[in-house]
Design a protein around this motif. Structure first.
Motif, mmCIF file in Angstrom:
data_model
loop_
_atom_site.group_PDB
_atom_site.id
_atom_site.type_symbol
_atom_site.label_atom_id
_atom_site.label_comp_id
_atom_site.label_asym_id
_atom_site.label_seq_id
_atom_site.Cartn_x
_atom_site.Cartn_y
_atom_site.Cartn_z
ATOM 1 N N ARG A 372 16.922 4.293 -1.026
ATOM 2 C CA ARG A 372 15.817 4.449 0.503
ATOM 3 C C ARG A 372 14.585 4.679 -0.879
ATOM 4 O O ARG A 372 14.799 5.776 -1.376
ATOM 5 N N VAL A 373 13.595 4.225 -0.908
ATOM 6 C CA VAL A 373 12.772 4.573 -2.045
ATOM 7 C C VAL A 373 11.260 4.766 -1.001
ATOM 8 O O VAL A 373 10.754 3.473 -0.852
ATOM 9 N N PHE A 374 9.806 5.369 -1.573
ATOM 10 C CA PHE A 374 9.043 5.604 -0.418
ATOM 11 C C PHE A 374 7.740 5.237 -1.578
ATOM 12 O O PHE A 374 8.545 5.980 -3.049
ATOM 13 N N VAL A 375 6.957 4.049 -2.034
ATOM 14 C CA VAL A 375 5.974 4.099 -3.105
ATOM 15 C C VAL A 375 4.665 4.057 -2.077
ATOM 16 O O VAL A 375 4.587 3.598 -1.580
ATOM 17 N N LEU A 376 3.730 4.812 -3.056
ATOM 18 C CA LEU A 376 2.969 5.054 -2.535
ATOM 19 C C LEU A 376 1.286 3.594 -3.095
ATOM 20 O O LEU A 376 2.034 3.375 -4.891
ATOM 21 N N THR A 377 0.594 3.115 -2.369
ATOM 22 C CA THR A 377 0.079 1.757 -3.032
ATOM 23 C C THR A 377 -1.273 1.680 -2.628
ATOM 24 O O THR A 377 -1.477 1.894 -1.249
ATOM 25 N N VAL A 397 17.851 -1.953 -1.542
ATOM 26 C CA VAL A 397 17.747 -0.871 -1.138
ATOM 27 C C VAL A 397 16.576 -0.984 -1.022
ATOM 28 O O VAL A 397 15.088 -1.963 -0.826
ATOM 29 N N GLU A 398 15.966 0.221 0.605
ATOM 30 C CA GLU A 398 15.154 0.274 1.212
ATOM 31 C C GLU A 398 13.754 0.530 0.969
ATOM 32 O O GLU A 398 13.844 1.609 -0.136
ATOM 33 N N VAL A 399 12.904 -0.051 0.612
ATOM 34 C CA VAL A 399 11.169 0.203 0.196
ATOM 35 C C VAL A 399 10.480 0.929 1.150
ATOM 36 O O VAL A 399 10.554 -0.024 2.375
ATOM 37 N N ILE A 400 10.424 1.779 1.419
ATOM 38 C CA ILE A 400 9.366 1.794 2.360
ATOM 39 C C ILE A 400 7.969 1.920 1.909
ATOM 40 O O ILE A 400 7.837 3.142 0.504
ATOM 41 N N GLN A 401 6.678 1.557 2.336
ATOM 42 C CA GLN A 401 5.651 1.344 1.724
ATOM 43 C C GLN A 401 4.483 2.155 2.474
ATOM 44 O O GLN A 401 4.263 2.175 3.580
ATOM 45 N N ILE A 402 3.692 3.658 1.621
ATOM 46 C CA ILE A 402 2.763 4.471 2.230
ATOM 47 C C ILE A 402 1.707 3.867 1.263
ATOM 48 O O ILE A 402 1.246 3.966 0.852
ATOM 49 N N GLY A 403 0.564 3.604 2.597
ATOM 50 C CA GLY A 403 -0.632 3.335 1.178
ATOM 51 C C GLY A 403 -1.435 2.402 2.127
ATOM 52 O O GLY A 403 -1.467 1.513 3.261
ATOM 53 N N SER A 446 3.796 -2.473 7.173
ATOM 54 C CA SER A 446 4.262 -2.560 8.805
ATOM 55 C C SER A 446 4.197 -1.803 9.626
ATOM 56 O O SER A 446 5.543 -1.473 8.249
ATOM 57 N N LEU A 447 4.050 -1.350 10.980
ATOM 58 C CA LEU A 447 5.807 -0.466 11.444
ATOM 59 C C LEU A 447 6.263 -1.688 11.677
ATOM 60 O O LEU A 447 7.307 -1.358 12.342
ATOM 61 N N ALA A 448 6.238 -3.372 11.466
ATOM 62 C CA ALA A 448 7.078 -4.154 12.349
ATOM 63 C C ALA A 448 6.771 -5.440 11.960
ATOM 64 O O ALA A 448 5.952 -6.184 11.413
ATOM 65 N N PRO A 449 7.593 -5.497 10.436
ATOM 66 C CA PRO A 449 7.218 -5.872 9.526
ATOM 67 C C PRO A 449 7.947 -7.181 9.992
ATOM 68 O O PRO A 449 9.008 -7.534 10.817
ATOM 69 N N GLN A 450 7.051 -8.520 9.849
ATOM 70 C CA GLN A 450 7.461 -10.164 10.077
ATOM 71 C C GLN A 450 8.066 -11.135 9.576
ATOM 72 O O GLN A 450 8.590 -11.666 9.846
ATOM 73 N N TYR A 451 7.557 -10.986 7.683
ATOM 74 C CA TYR A 451 6.664 -11.445 7.076
ATOM 75 C C TYR A 451 7.911 -10.861 6.108
ATOM 76 O O TYR A 451 7.516 -9.582 5.897
ATOM 77 N N ILE A 455 6.428 -4.645 4.476
ATOM 78 C CA ILE A 455 7.300 -3.895 4.109
ATOM 79 C C ILE A 455 6.939 -2.708 5.399
ATOM 80 O O ILE A 455 5.966 -2.311 5.234
ATOM 81 N N LYS A 456 7.925 -2.016 4.886
ATOM 82 C CA LYS A 456 8.283 -1.472 6.199
ATOM 83 C C LYS A 456 7.603 0.065 6.108
ATOM 84 O O LYS A 456 7.372 0.028 4.258
ATOM 85 N N GLY A 457 6.986 0.702 6.603
ATOM 86 C CA GLY A 457 5.852 1.844 6.333
ATOM 87 C C GLY A 457 4.526 1.695 7.149
ATOM 88 O O GLY A 457 4.529 1.647 8.272
ATOM 89 N N CYS A 458 3.783 2.894 6.719
ATOM 90 C CA CYS A 458 2.595 3.617 7.107
ATOM 91 C C CYS A 458 1.656 2.363 6.291
ATOM 92 O O CYS A 458 1.016 2.690 5.288
ATOM 93 N N ASP A 459 -0.101 1.807 6.933
ATOM 94 C CA ASP A 459 -0.930 1.510 6.790
ATOM 95 C C ASP A 459 -2.484 2.330 6.183
ATOM 96 O O ASP A 459 -2.492 2.752 7.683
ATOM 97 N N LEU A 460 -2.747 2.917 5.290
ATOM 98 C CA LEU A 460 -3.045 4.504 5.158
ATOM 99 C C LEU A 460 -3.921 4.211 4.033
ATOM 100 O O LEU A 460 -3.839 3.498 3.369
ATOM 101 N N SER A 461 -5.392 4.702 4.165
ATOM 102 C CA SER A 461 -6.516 4.384 3.066
ATOM 103 C C SER A 461 -6.358 5.423 1.778
ATOM 104 O O SER A 461 -5.831 6.806 2.641
ATOM 105 N N ASP A 462 -6.436 5.477 0.626
ATOM 106 C CA ASP A 462 -6.223 6.422 0.048
ATOM 107 C C ASP A 462 -7.504 7.418 -0.295
ATOM 108 O O ASP A 462 -8.500 7.344 0.699
ATOM 109 N N ASP A 463 -7.108 8.791 -0.270
ATOM 110 C CA ASP A 463 -7.586 10.053 -0.047
ATOM 111 C C ASP A 463 -7.783 10.311 -0.974
ATOM 112 O O ASP A 463 -7.027 10.977 -2.145
ATOM 113 N N PHE A 464 -9.522 10.651 -1.049
ATOM 114 C CA PHE A 464 -9.891 11.441 -2.810
ATOM 115 C C PHE A 464 -10.497 13.139 -2.042
ATOM 116 O O PHE A 464 -11.102 13.776 -3.429
#
Length: 533
Positions: A372-377, A397-403, A446-451, A455-464
């Motif tokens: 698995r790998v985490f990607v910040l987007t 390979v599990e991709v977990i999307q953060i951002g 998405s916390l619960a991907p349907q499509y 991608i499984k992960g956390c929808d977060l806004s960019d932090d400056f």
């Protein structure tokens, strides 16, 4: 995103991927073959629906280049004296032969347009399911500038990567990051600085043409040695005014390689800004450090990576997944229009590549063999970065999307040079080993991907408010929280439901598409924004 050269079997495979830039399977490489044309300029009579071969008009230029090409072994330029009509007729035929949606392009009389205006309208006007333009990645760039950045990693400017939060007044541009040892970095400009004035003009609110012209002249200097004044609010809301002088800068596509501690073990973090050739060494160095530290998880910061070379995305995906997961597997299969012969799929490259010669070497790449790998987007994550995500998902390979939602570019082109301009026109789409490539509206965490494009992960806004690589920075902290707890941060104020990002190429690709600042194709305008597409 570009033209594939039929060299040896191994070289052709590499070239088709090396060239891919700024897209979910973009490509790269301009046409550097000798001019096959005779000395007699061809006829440019336009007949609707009738097309001569693009090769008939190739390299007939209104203003031919003279001398030799420093980016093609100092070979003479192939240009011959022609007219603007020849350049337009070449664009017309080239589009009809290679454009992915050639049958959706109107056949307008070239005589009614300038060369640049004619190219801009040689694309589909259809929309995606979300209502966005189907083709948002149609652009052109000065060939010398394009080659300087993609081959040498050199760009002209101040060393600032901007994040354009609001392009129309009241505008909101923040510094995403600065290049090390650049004019901006040396002046103390940092991530999170908000632009307020440019040469005394109110950047946020001024909507006059004179003000806009002043802003554009400063943001997009025509060369090196130009000095302009910029005023910012820093992260402490203090005013900072600096004079910056433009310079030729070597980009640093791989930055902030770190080993972080977590409750679950060592975590590798790397900021990966662009899929350009010089990134290969940086990624290899990062992976070796992570391997030596025996990391159990990896966080790849792709939030400002607009794309680049597909081969590099394939190499990095191999370095993440390792031999067992990638052996004999497809990284990406390109799908062309019905006039183009299908090409061999892009594999997971396990060897280093000599990008200057477009050949595989015999030197093995290091690997981590992670499952698995985490990607910040963000919406600036585009093209080859999305291909990296899609390619790994294709081999489970599990991709977990953060951002945030990515830009949505499952398409590619082979940048093609004609008469000192390099043209980028969508020529193929890319699908992974499972046959999936339908993410024209971007990948969405998405916390619960349907499509499939969720991608499984956390929808977060960019932090400056924090520098990149700071474990307390929102996106990186979100990844670390997920690693430690298996879920997203509990602080709901960090969570959001992001709308579809509004994206018009940068390059990537600028792009990014990030061959230059993604703002290059989005200059400020009193209308309120000029969109160079």
């Amino acid at each position: 995103m570009f033209k594939v050269y039929r060299l040896t079997k191994i070289s052709a495979l590499v070239a088709s991927a090396l060239a891919l830039s700024a897209c979910g399977g973009g490509g790269g490489g301009s046409d550097a073959t000798n001019n096959p044309n005779s000395g007699v300029a061809p006829d440019t009579t336009w007949t609707a629906g009738t097309y001569s071969s693009a090769s008939t008009f190739k390299n007939y230029c209104e203003t031919p280049r003279t001398g030799t090409d420093p980016y093609n072994n100092n070979q003479p330029y192939p240009d011959k004296l022609g007219a603007a009509a020849h350049e337009k007729m070449w664009l017309r035929s080239w589009t009809n032969e290679t454009y992915l949606w050639y049958d959706e392009v109107p056949d307008n009389n070239p005589a009614n347009f300038t060369v640049s205006e004619f190219f801009k309208q040689l694309k589909t006007t259809q929309l995606t399911d979300s209502g966005a333009a189907k083709d948002q990645f149609h652009f052109a760039q000065n060939t010398a500038d394009y080659k300087k950045e993609t081959q040498a990693g050199v760009v002209s400017g101040y060393g600032i990567e901007w994040s354009a939060i609001a392009r129309s007044a009241p505008r909101d541009f923040k510094v995403a990051f600065t290049e090390p040892n650049s004019p901006a970095a040396n002046a103390g400009i940092e991530r999170g600085f908000k632009l307020t004035y440019v040469n005394g003009v109110d950047f946020i609110n001024d909507n006059t043409q004179a003000g806009v012209n002043t802003i554009n002249a400063a943001l997009f200097p025509s060369g090196t040695g130009e000095t302009h004044q910029f005023t910012f609010l820093n992260r402490a809301n203090q005013t900072v005014t600096v004079n910056l002088t433009s310079a030729d800068l070597e980009s640093s596509p791989v930055q902030n390689i770190k080993i972080l501690d977590s409750a679950q073990g060592k975590v590798g973090y790397v900021q990966f800004n662009a899929h350009i050739a010089k990134a290969q060494d940086g990624l290899i160095s990062a992976v070796k450090q992570f391997s030596d530290a025996n990391v159990s998880d990896l966080v790849v910061d792709l939030r400002y990576n607009g794309g680049g070379l597909l081969a590099l995305a394939s190499q990095f995906a191999y370095m993440v997944a390792g031999d067992n997961a990638t052996a004999s597997r497809t990284f990406e299969q390109t799908v062309f229009n019905d006039k183009t012969t299908p090409s061999a799929p892009t594999p997971f490259y396990s060897k280093q590549i000599d990008y200057s010669a477009s050949v595989l070497t015999n030197t093995n790449l290091p690997s981590l063999s992670l499952n698995r790998v985490f990607v910040l987007t963000t919406s600036q994550t585009c093209s080859a970065s999305e291909a990296f995500i899609n390619g790994l998902q294709g081999i489970d390979v599990e991709v977990i999307q953060i951002g945030g939602q990515t830009c949505g570019k499952p398409y590619g082109f082979y940048p093609t040079d004609n008469c000192s301009t390099t043209y980028f026109s969508i020529q193929f789409s890319g699908v992974n080993a499972k046959g999936f490539g339908d993410y024209a509206d971007g990948f969405k965490p998405s916390l619960a991907p349907q499509y499939d494009d969720q991608i499984k992960g956390c929808d977060l806004s960019d932090d400056f408010s924090k520098v990149l690589g700071d474990p307390s920075e929102r996106l990186l902290n979100g990844a670390l929280t997920y690693i430690n707890t298996g879920s997203c941060p509990v602080n709901k104020t960090q969570m959001r439901s992001a709308p579809k990002p509004s994206y018009t190429h940068n390059k990537e690709d600028v792009f990014d598409i990030r061959y230059q600042s993604f703002l290059l194709e989005n200059k400020i305008n009193a209308q309120p924004i000029k969109q160079e597409q």
